[in-house]
Design a protein around this motif. Structure first.
Motif, short mmCIF file in Angstrom:
data_model
loop_
_atom_site.label_atom_id
_atom_site.label_comp_id
_atom_site.label_asym_id
_atom_site.label_seq_id
_atom_site.Cartn_x
_atom_site.Cartn_y
_atom_site.Cartn_z
N ASN A 26 0.81 -1.21 0.00
CA ASN A 26 0.00 0.00 0.00
C ASN A 26 0.85 1.27 0.00
N HIS A 27 2.17 1.11 -0.03
CA HIS A 27 3.06 2.28 0.02
C HIS A 27 2.95 3.07 -1.28
N PRO A 28 2.89 4.39 -1.21
CA PRO A 28 2.70 5.20 -2.42
C PRO A 28 3.84 5.13 -3.43
N TYR A 29 5.02 4.68 -3.02
CA TYR A 29 6.15 4.64 -3.95
C TYR A 29 6.33 3.27 -4.61
N VAL A 30 5.62 2.24 -4.16
CA VAL A 30 5.71 0.93 -4.79
C VAL A 30 5.11 1.02 -6.19
N GLY A 31 5.79 0.43 -7.15
CA GLY A 31 5.29 0.44 -8.53
C GLY A 31 6.42 0.73 -9.50
N LEU A 32 6.05 1.13 -10.70
CA LEU A 32 7.00 1.33 -11.78
C LEU A 32 7.34 2.81 -11.93
N TRP A 33 8.66 3.08 -12.01
CA TRP A 33 9.19 4.43 -12.20
C TRP A 33 10.04 4.41 -13.46
N VAL A 34 9.83 5.39 -14.35
CA VAL A 34 10.43 5.35 -15.69
C VAL A 34 11.00 6.72 -16.05
N THR A 35 12.16 6.74 -16.72
CA THR A 35 12.71 7.99 -17.25
C THR A 35 11.81 8.47 -18.39
N ALA A 36 11.89 9.76 -18.71
CA ALA A 36 11.03 10.34 -19.74
C ALA A 36 11.18 9.63 -21.09
N GLY A 38 11.88 6.49 -21.39
CA GLY A 38 11.50 5.09 -21.22
C GLY A 38 12.66 4.11 -21.16
N ARG A 39 13.88 4.62 -21.24
CA ARG A 39 15.05 3.75 -21.29
C ARG A 39 15.34 3.05 -19.95
N ILE A 40 15.18 3.76 -18.84
CA ILE A 40 15.45 3.20 -17.52
C ILE A 40 14.11 3.00 -16.81
N ARG A 41 13.92 1.80 -16.27
CA ARG A 41 12.68 1.48 -15.59
C ARG A 41 13.00 0.80 -14.25
N HIS A 42 12.54 1.40 -13.16
CA HIS A 42 12.71 0.83 -11.82
C HIS A 42 11.35 0.32 -11.36
N GLU A 43 11.26 -0.95 -11.09
CA GLU A 43 10.05 -1.48 -10.50
C GLU A 43 10.32 -1.74 -9.02
N LEU A 44 9.67 -0.96 -8.18
CA LEU A 44 9.79 -1.12 -6.73
C LEU A 44 8.70 -2.09 -6.30
N LEU A 45 9.11 -3.26 -5.88
CA LEU A 45 8.19 -4.33 -5.53
C LEU A 45 7.77 -4.24 -4.07
N ASN A 47 7.72 -6.35 -1.79
CA ASN A 47 8.51 -7.17 -0.87
C ASN A 47 9.87 -6.55 -0.53
N GLY A 48 10.06 -5.26 -0.90
CA GLY A 48 11.31 -4.59 -0.58
C GLY A 48 12.42 -4.86 -1.59
N ARG A 49 12.08 -5.46 -2.71
CA ARG A 49 13.04 -5.73 -3.78
C ARG A 49 12.74 -4.80 -4.94
N TYR A 50 13.74 -4.58 -5.78
CA TYR A 50 13.53 -3.80 -7.00
C TYR A 50 14.12 -4.55 -8.18
N ASP A 51 13.61 -4.20 -9.34
CA ASP A 51 14.08 -4.77 -10.60
C ASP A 51 14.25 -3.60 -11.57
N GLU A 52 15.47 -3.41 -12.04
CA GLU A 52 15.75 -2.29 -12.95
C GLU A 52 16.01 -2.82 -14.35
N ALA A 53 15.29 -2.26 -15.31
CA ALA A 53 15.50 -2.58 -16.72
C ALA A 53 16.18 -1.39 -17.38
N ARG A 54 17.05 -1.69 -18.35
CA ARG A 54 17.75 -0.64 -19.10
C ARG A 54 17.64 -0.96 -20.58
N GLY A 55 16.95 -0.08 -21.31
CA GLY A 55 16.74 -0.34 -22.73
C GLY A 55 16.01 -1.66 -22.92
N SER A 56 16.56 -2.51 -23.77
CA SER A 56 15.93 -3.81 -24.02
C SER A 56 16.38 -4.86 -23.01
N ARG A 57 17.25 -4.48 -22.12
CA ARG A 57 17.79 -5.42 -21.12
C ARG A 57 16.90 -5.47 -19.88
#
Length: 102
Positions: A26-36, A38-45, A47-57
């Motif tokens: 229920n935390h307001p910051y949990v979710g997907l955060w993206v650069t303008a 779209g190249r960098i994407r931080h998913e704040l999960l 469970n206290g874990r994050y998954d960062e995508a960069r470009g097609s990676r």
């Protein structure tokens, strides 16, 4: 007796983890955060874990994070650390600006 204490400790840790995840879901910051761009994407999960995508990676970086107020600290699974701040609904992290993706 030793096994009983160990089992009780494990149960307590799992309960704490489940409670923390429920609280973070229920935390307001949990979710997907993206650069303008779209190249960098931080998913704040939750469970206290994050998954960062960069470009097609996908899953370029993964680790854990802790939010304290409007500040976030990251600990990558490889040992890298970073931090950032949420300012007016925008995540400022390592010279990047990430926006909440709905």
């Amino acid at each position: 007796m030793r096994r009983l204490v160990l089992a009780a400790s494990l149960c307590a840790a799992l309960a704490d983890s489940a409670l923390a995840e429920e609280t973070m879901s229920n935390h307001p910051y949990v979710g997907l955060w993206v650069t303008a761009d779209g190249r960098i994407r931080h998913e704040l999960l939750p469970n206290g874990r994050y998954d960062e995508a960069r470009g097609s990676r996908r899953s370029a970086y993964q680790g854990r994070y802790v939010v304290t107020g409007n500040h976030i600290d990251y600990w990558d699974d490889t040992g890298f650390t970073a931090d950032g701040d949420f300012i007016d609904g925008v995540l400022h992290h390592a010279g990047m600006i990430l926006y909440r993706q709905q």
